[in-house]
Design a protein around this motif. Structure first.
Motif, mmCIF file in Angstrom:
data_model
loop_
_atom_site.group_PDB
_atom_site.id
_atom_site.type_symbol
_atom_site.label_atom_id
_atom_site.label_comp_id
_atom_site.label_asym_id
_atom_site.label_seq_id
_atom_site.Cartn_x
_atom_site.Cartn_y
_atom_site.Cartn_z
ATOM 1 N N LEU A 145 0.841 -1.205 0.000
ATOM 2 C CA LEU A 145 0.000 0.000 0.000
ATOM 3 C C LEU A 145 0.874 1.252 0.000
ATOM 4 C CD1 LEU A 145 -3.065 -0.703 2.303
ATOM 5 C CD2 LEU A 145 -2.659 -1.291 -0.068
ATOM 6 N N ASP A 146 0.467 2.206 -0.833
ATOM 7 C CA ASP A 146 1.305 3.386 -1.052
ATOM 8 C C ASP A 146 0.900 4.578 -0.190
ATOM 9 O OD1 ASP A 146 3.406 3.107 -2.568
ATOM 10 O OD2 ASP A 146 2.496 3.739 -4.478
ATOM 11 N N ASP A 147 -0.358 4.941 -0.302
ATOM 12 C CA ASP A 147 -0.789 6.180 0.330
ATOM 13 C C ASP A 147 -1.605 5.894 1.588
ATOM 14 O OD1 ASP A 147 -2.868 5.009 -0.932
ATOM 15 O OD2 ASP A 147 -3.738 6.830 -1.755
ATOM 16 N N HIS A 148 -1.200 4.886 2.319
ATOM 17 C CA HIS A 148 -1.964 4.432 3.476
ATOM 18 C C HIS A 148 -1.275 4.880 4.758
ATOM 19 C CE1 HIS A 148 -3.357 1.380 6.434
ATOM 20 N NE2 HIS A 148 -4.481 1.475 5.756
ATOM 21 N N ASP A 149 -2.036 5.532 5.641
ATOM 22 C CA ASP A 149 -1.480 5.978 6.910
ATOM 23 C C ASP A 149 -1.800 4.915 7.979
ATOM 24 O OD1 ASP A 149 -1.055 7.147 9.426
ATOM 25 O OD2 ASP A 149 -1.301 9.162 8.570
ATOM 26 N N THR A 150 -0.769 4.227 8.409
ATOM 27 C CA THR A 150 -0.966 3.116 9.349
ATOM 28 C C THR A 150 -1.653 3.557 10.633
ATOM 29 O OG1 THR A 150 0.997 2.106 8.478
ATOM 30 C CG2 THR A 150 0.283 1.309 10.609
ATOM 31 N N ASP A 151 -1.356 4.780 11.063
ATOM 32 C CA ASP A 151 -1.922 5.252 12.332
ATOM 33 C C ASP A 151 -3.381 5.674 12.189
ATOM 34 O OD1 ASP A 151 0.362 4.901 13.846
ATOM 35 O OD2 ASP A 151 1.234 6.747 13.044
ATOM 36 N N LEU A 152 -3.724 6.249 11.030
ATOM 37 C CA LEU A 152 -5.045 6.882 10.913
ATOM 38 C C LEU A 152 -6.039 6.120 10.047
ATOM 39 C CD1 LEU A 152 -3.904 10.600 10.516
ATOM 40 C CD2 LEU A 152 -4.673 9.418 12.579
ATOM 41 N N GLU A 210 -2.197 -0.266 -12.863
ATOM 42 C CA GLU A 210 -2.185 0.648 -11.703
ATOM 43 C C GLU A 210 -3.194 0.068 -10.722
ATOM 44 O OE1 GLU A 210 -0.636 3.705 -11.399
ATOM 45 O OE2 GLU A 210 0.472 3.335 -13.259
ATOM 46 N N TYR A 211 -2.787 -0.136 -9.497
ATOM 47 C CA TYR A 211 -3.644 -0.874 -8.566
ATOM 48 C C TYR A 211 -4.155 -0.040 -7.393
ATOM 49 C CZ TYR A 211 -2.208 -4.975 -11.116
ATOM 50 O OH TYR A 211 -2.006 -5.883 -12.112
ATOM 51 N N GLU A 212 -5.332 -0.447 -6.942
ATOM 52 C CA GLU A 212 -5.896 0.117 -5.717
ATOM 53 C C GLU A 212 -6.521 -1.022 -4.909
ATOM 54 O OE1 GLU A 212 -7.871 4.312 -6.988
ATOM 55 O OE2 GLU A 212 -8.461 2.518 -8.103
ATOM 56 N N ILE A 213 -6.440 -0.884 -3.594
ATOM 57 C CA ILE A 213 -7.099 -1.840 -2.688
ATOM 58 C C ILE A 213 -8.224 -1.084 -1.987
ATOM 59 C CG2 ILE A 213 -6.800 -3.387 -0.707
ATOM 60 C CD1 ILE A 213 -5.002 -4.233 -2.999
ATOM 61 N N ASP A 214 -9.420 -1.683 -2.036
ATOM 62 C CA ASP A 214 -10.597 -1.039 -1.440
ATOM 63 C C ASP A 214 -10.760 -1.503 0.012
ATOM 64 O OD1 ASP A 214 -13.227 -0.769 -0.436
ATOM 65 O OD2 ASP A 214 -14.083 -0.680 -2.441
ATOM 66 N N ILE A 215 -10.569 -0.557 0.930
ATOM 67 C CA ILE A 215 -10.786 -0.895 2.344
ATOM 68 C C ILE A 215 -12.047 -0.171 2.804
ATOM 69 C CG2 ILE A 215 -9.812 -0.950 4.661
ATOM 70 C CD1 ILE A 215 -7.040 -0.714 3.408
ATOM 71 N N ALA A 216 -13.099 -0.921 2.999
ATOM 72 C CA ALA A 216 -14.388 -0.380 3.455
ATOM 73 C C ALA A 216 -14.833 0.817 2.612
ATOM 74 C CB ALA A 216 -14.315 0.000 4.930
ATOM 75 N N GLY A 217 -14.656 0.709 1.310
ATOM 76 C CA GLY A 217 -15.162 1.741 0.409
ATOM 77 C C GLY A 217 -14.153 2.818 0.060
ATOM 78 N N HIS A 218 -12.998 2.807 0.715
ATOM 79 C CA HIS A 218 -11.964 3.794 0.380
ATOM 80 C C HIS A 218 -10.845 3.073 -0.367
ATOM 81 C CE1 HIS A 218 -9.710 7.605 1.272
ATOM 82 N NE2 HIS A 218 -8.743 6.797 0.876
ATOM 83 N N ARG A 219 -10.491 3.631 -1.525
ATOM 84 C CA ARG A 219 -9.463 2.945 -2.316
ATOM 85 C C ARG A 219 -8.074 3.527 -2.043
ATOM 86 N NH1 ARG A 219 -11.988 1.937 -8.268
ATOM 87 N NH2 ARG A 219 -14.071 1.329 -7.576
ATOM 88 N N PHE A 220 -7.114 2.640 -1.771
ATOM 89 C CA PHE A 220 -5.728 3.048 -1.525
ATOM 90 C C PHE A 220 -4.853 2.533 -2.667
ATOM 91 C CE2 PHE A 220 -7.774 2.878 2.581
ATOM 92 C CZ PHE A 220 -7.315 4.038 3.208
ATOM 93 N N GLN A 221 -3.955 3.408 -3.119
ATOM 94 C CA GLN A 221 -3.058 2.977 -4.191
ATOM 95 C C GLN A 221 -2.114 1.896 -3.676
ATOM 96 O OE1 GLN A 221 -1.100 6.445 -5.655
ATOM 97 N NE2 GLN A 221 -3.050 7.393 -6.225
ATOM 98 N N ALA A 222 -1.752 1.008 -4.584
ATOM 99 C CA ALA A 222 -0.855 -0.080 -4.169
ATOM 100 C C ALA A 222 0.090 -0.432 -5.314
ATOM 101 C CB ALA A 222 -1.683 -1.293 -3.781
#
Ligand SMILES: Cc1cc2nc3c(=O)[nH]c(=O)nc-3n(C[C@H](O)[C@H](O)[C@H](O)COP(=O)(O)OP(=O)(O)OC[C@H]3O[C@@H](n4cnc5c(N)ncnc54)[C@H](O)[C@@H]3O)c2cc1C
Length: 878
Positions: free
Chosen positions: A771-778, A838-850
């Motif tokens: 995951l690219d643009d994912h904030d582990t804390d938030l 170009e990939y994205e992972i959908d976490i509960a409706g929010h897509r994160f680049q990967a």
């Protein structure tokens, strides 16, 4: 209703193949009609005329198996099916459950047209309410998964909920999920319609006929004994609902079917002054523990209380009519919750409180498949109050299993063989179902664990580890350490931490991972399944060469990673096998393979007293020493050089560790890190552990748990069976080529399929995502089952994920498919296809680049293996 059912049964009775085993009680016409004799033989006998039995019979007949007899001890659909609330819901956590429910919905929708029998099918839709943000997250996760498989649904506001269902109090809601194509139906009528269609296709149905005993000869079903005589048969299907456990024991070789009944309640009211329209959506208020649907213009409302009432622990239910005593005191909390949700209900008159037994299983999933010990004995039971929703799909998969030898979907999560006799104690089941029933509506955060039925199987080190802060998880009844809480941590806070976000154990696991990377950790992995296969001649090698994809004809002392494949090339098991001697092998498999793998081996092993398979799981404690200093610890404890030159990777050798002799030391870990597995006869376990910890002090040793292991293995792209791999995954689809030797000179199961696949290309590929643009804390964390998008289009789902402490990023593993844009058909997935997306992972409706990574060639070898074969003398006697 009873009237209608009887009428339906009578009406159907005159059709071809539909017989009464005995006259209906008290009926004048029946008194005149002599009972019809049962056939002497049939290909299949199905026990139970509920939704499951009739669905299996229906699907078998559709698939061309006509020589089928269905026997029902009472009247058709008079078990739990008769009192079912009739709610058909597709919103499920497991993908396979979603598929079953979706199929059922479509099947029931057209059943009326197919059979002419009214089933009451009404498309109402469902609304799933969220009173908390966490519940809403859980719904959003399901919403994402439903959408990508073509089941329409959306997250809606409380205002929209009020529009959809004006009688609901929505003030305490934070949102909801709307599934517009869900339906309600009369389940008894669905069962009758299925029975009618099956009967039209030639299935013979006899009611008032009890199966007393299942006959078995040499591990194969041969027939059934009923109160009306015997029927010889090749296949028997236990769809006996709440009677299935007992019936499983009524066989020459008892079949363990772990389920237990609980009372289940709902109330019925008179219609509202202005009756509710039939299209009124069903409501599931899980936080309030209730469900509500329209019932003849009034409402039907039941729920899953916190204090369920298990029933029939001591034996089988003798009742034919399933309506048990009303218990208003017991129902009161649910009633209060209902009145809060629907205050106007105060004015409605209640007709009655229905109370009927329903079966629940140890892990909240239904049970299907063939018995591990009796060939031809199939089961479809334990529906956890979703039998109507699953009935169509479950019946279809089971019929496929019987007709083709396997179902068209991966059903491992529902397979009877995930259990063993160990989950069948009445006390265990009674305690566990009391937890399971409320859990159906509890909010389940990632990595939750059952609280009941614990400490059933433990390693000899359990108390030692527990005293050092181990927190435990359970697999196949075995306690496994998750992580170790340092003395300075607030234990209570940690125990209560339940979140979809960054968990409280983050730093604890981080320090365990760091220690694995920089020093040495010890993980108790005793739960692994361990088998020994020995023979007097070459029989052991010959059968293993046939059953496994890699070449096992290796020098003594070598360890081989290999797949146990089915004819389609899919993984039935993924394991490591050490050659202990010319004629004996030691096999290590995942914990929950104990029953399945045993059954698979037994199925193929010739009956030969010179070939012995032994389950030695309980004989060995397994310790995994992970980390660069593991070599120092072991060298010191064994007085033997353990460096790669002396002890190459993937080697096994019996040696002494401390005072203890005969420890099987293997130069491998299951994480990709350097280290060793020690298989220790249990009586030495404590001694060896103490020695390892004592000597390890100066190398910085500490305990670690399975969460650290998970992080390490996912970061290293190690796929695990049961999580990433299943019976529909081939080695070519997941970077497992090194586990296959097509040219080993011996044919093996799955070889032809792999050759074909190698030629045609693969249709899915296991891929690693960072995951690219994912904030582990938030941000919300990925766990598993998240949809994967490539260039904005859905291509697959994640199978497992973890925070990678080395990469300082979240890592997911998942399969990428290539669906044609025009037809939706699956196409070949090439490396180029993966790499150019170009990939994205959908976490509960929010897509994160990967970022996608294709097989960063998992270094199966922890050190480089020596090129030349190691001589026998090198490995033994040192
Ligand atoms: C109150 C209640 C509400 C429910 N609401 C819903 C709902 O809204 N949606 C949903 O999806 N699910 C619901 N369920 C669950 C669903 O009704 C059940 O899961 C489903 O009906 C189970 O079907 P079955 O065929 O396995 O069992 P059953 O319907 O109990 O059928 C088993 C049959 O086997 C017969 N049998 C047993 N032993 C023998 C023998 N030795 N010889 C011959 N015959 C034998 C029995 O007589 C019985 O007819 C509800 C359940 C209850 C109790």
């Amino acid at each position: 209703m009873l009237h209608r059912l009887l009428a339906a049964v009578r009406g159907l009775g005159s059709r071809r193949g539909w017989r009464k085993g005995s006259p209906a009680r008290g009926s004048a016409s029946a008194a005149a009609a002599p009972p019809v004799a049962l056939p002497a033989q049939a290909q299949v006998v199905v026990c139970g005329g509920g939704i499951m039995g009739t669905s299996v019979a229906y699907h078998l007949s559709k698939m061309g198996w006509k020589d089928v007899v269905l026997l029902e001890q009472g009247r058709l659909a008079a078990g739990s099916t008769r009192f079912c609330a009739g709610i058909l819901s597709t919103a499920r956590h497991l993908a396979i459950e979603q598929k079953m429910a979706d199929y059922s919905n479509k099947l029931y929708h057209q059943l009326e047209q197919e059979t002419g029998i009214q089933t009451g099918y009404t498309r109402t839709g469902s609304i799933f309410l969220a009173q908390t943000q966490d519940r809403l997250i859980s719904l959003k996760r399901i919403n994402s998964r439903l959408n990508v498989v073509g089941i329409p649904c959306e997250i809606v506001s409380p205002k929209k909920v009020a529009e959809l269902h004006p009688l609901l109090n929505v003030h305490d809601l934070v949102g909801a999920m709307h599934v517009p194509e869900d339906a309600v139906v009369s389940s008894a009528d669905v069962a009758l319609a299925l029975a009618s269609a099956a009967s039209q296709s030639g299935v013979q149905i006899y009611d008032r006929t009890s199966i007393l005993h299942v006959m078995v000869k040499r591990g194969q079903v041969t027939g059934v004994e009923t109160d009306k005589g015997q029927i010889q048969c090749q296949y028997f299907v236990n769809c006996a609902g709440q009677w299935a456990y007992e019936l499983g024991l009524c066989s020459e070789e008892p079949v363990s079917i772990p389920l237990h009944a609980c009372e289940h309640f709902y109330l019925l009211t008179r219609p509202w002054e202005t009756p509710l329209p039939s299209s009124t959506p069903t409501v599931v208020d899980a936080d309030g523990r209730i469900y509500i649907r329209n019932w003849q213009g009034g409402i039907l409302s039941g729920g899953f209380e916190k204090n369920p009432k298990p029933i029939f622990t001591e034996g089988k239910n003798q009742l034919e009519i399933q309506n048990l005593q009303e218990d208003w005191d017991h129902f009161e909390p649910l009633l209060s919750s209902l009145l809060r949700r629907m205050p106007q209900l105060e004015t409605l008159e209640i007709v009655k409180l229905v109370n009927c037994p329903e079966t629940f299983t140890p892990d909240m999933r239904c049970i299907m498949g063939e018995s591990p010990s009796v060939r031809g004995y199939f089961v479809l039971v334990g529906m956890n109050s979703a039998g109507l929703s699953f009935g169509g799909g479950a019946g279809k998969y089971l019929a496929e299993w019987m007709v083709h030898g396997y179902p068209s979907e991966n059903v491992w999560e529902l397979d009877l063989k995930r259990f063993g006799a160990l989950q069948s104690s009445r006390t265990f089941l009674r305690h566990r179902v009391m937890e399971v029933m409320p859990l159906l509506y509890d909010l389940k955060v990632p990595r939750w664990d059952f609280q009941t039925g614990r400490q059933l199987r433990t390693s000899p080190l359990y108390d030692r580890l527990d005293a050092q802060g181990a927190r435990w998880m359970e697999k196949h009844g075995f306690e496994r350490p998750k992580y170790f809480v340092p003395p300075d941590k607030d234990l209570l806070a940690l125990e209560q931490s339940k979140t979809f976000y960054k968990p409280d154990w983050f730093e604890i696991v981080e320090s365990e991972v760091k220690c694995c990377k920089e020093a040495v950790c010890v993980i108790d992995m005793s739960s692994f399944t361990k088998f020994e296969i020995t023979s007097t001649g070459d029989q052991a090698l010959e059968i293993l060469q046939y059953l496994f994809s890699n070449d096992l004809d290796v020098p003594v002392g070598h360890i081989v990673h290999t797949g146990m494949l089915n004819e389609r090339g899919g993984y039935e098991n993924d394991c490591s096998i050490a050659r202990l001697s010319k004629r004996s092998f030691f096999m290590i498999s995942p914990t929950d393979q104990q029953v399945h793998c045993w059954a698979w081996l037994k199925k193929y092993m010739p009956e030969d007293s010179n070939l012995i398979l032994e389950d030695v799981t309980w004989k060995y404690t397994a310790l995994n020493l992970i980390g660069p200093r593991a070599v120092d610890v072991l060298s010191e404890l064994s007085y033997a050089p353990m460096t790669p030159d002396h002890f190459p990777s993937l080697f096994c050798k019996e040696m002494s560790v401390g005072y203890a002799n005969g420890i099987r030391v293997m130069s491998m870990t299951h994480t990709g890190e350097p280290g060793f597995m020690l298989y220790i006869p249990i009586e030495y376990a404590l001694h060896v552990y103490n020695e390892v910890m004592s000597v390890g002090q100066k190398y910085g040793i500490r305990n670690a748990g399975y969460y650290a292991l998970r992080s390490l293995r996912i970061e290293k792209f190690f796929a695990f069976w049961g999580q990433d791999l299943n019976t529909l995954t081939t080695p070519l689809e997941c970077g497992g080529e090194s586990r296959v030797k097509l040219d080993k000179g011996v044919d093996f199961i799955g070889r032809d399929a792999l050759l074909q696949q190698r030629q045609n290309g693969v249709y899915k590929r296991l891929t690693m995502f960072i995951l690219d643009d994912h904030d582990t804390d938030l941000d919300l964390w990925p766990w598993w089952g998240e949809p994967i998008y490539r260039n904005g289009r859905y291509v697959g789902k994640t199978t497992s994920s973890a925070y990678g402490y080395t990469l300082e990023r979240h890592v997911c593993l998942g399969f990428v498919h290539n669906f044609s844009e025009d037809t939706g058909e699956e196409q070949v997935v090439t490396a180029d296809f993966i790499n150019r997306g170009e990939y994205e992972i959908d976490i509960a409706g929010h897509r994160f680049q990967a970022k996608a990574k294709l097989y960063p060639v998992p270094s199966l070898l922890t050190h480089k293996r020596r090129k030349e074969d190691v001589e026998l003398s090198d490995l033994h006697g040192k």
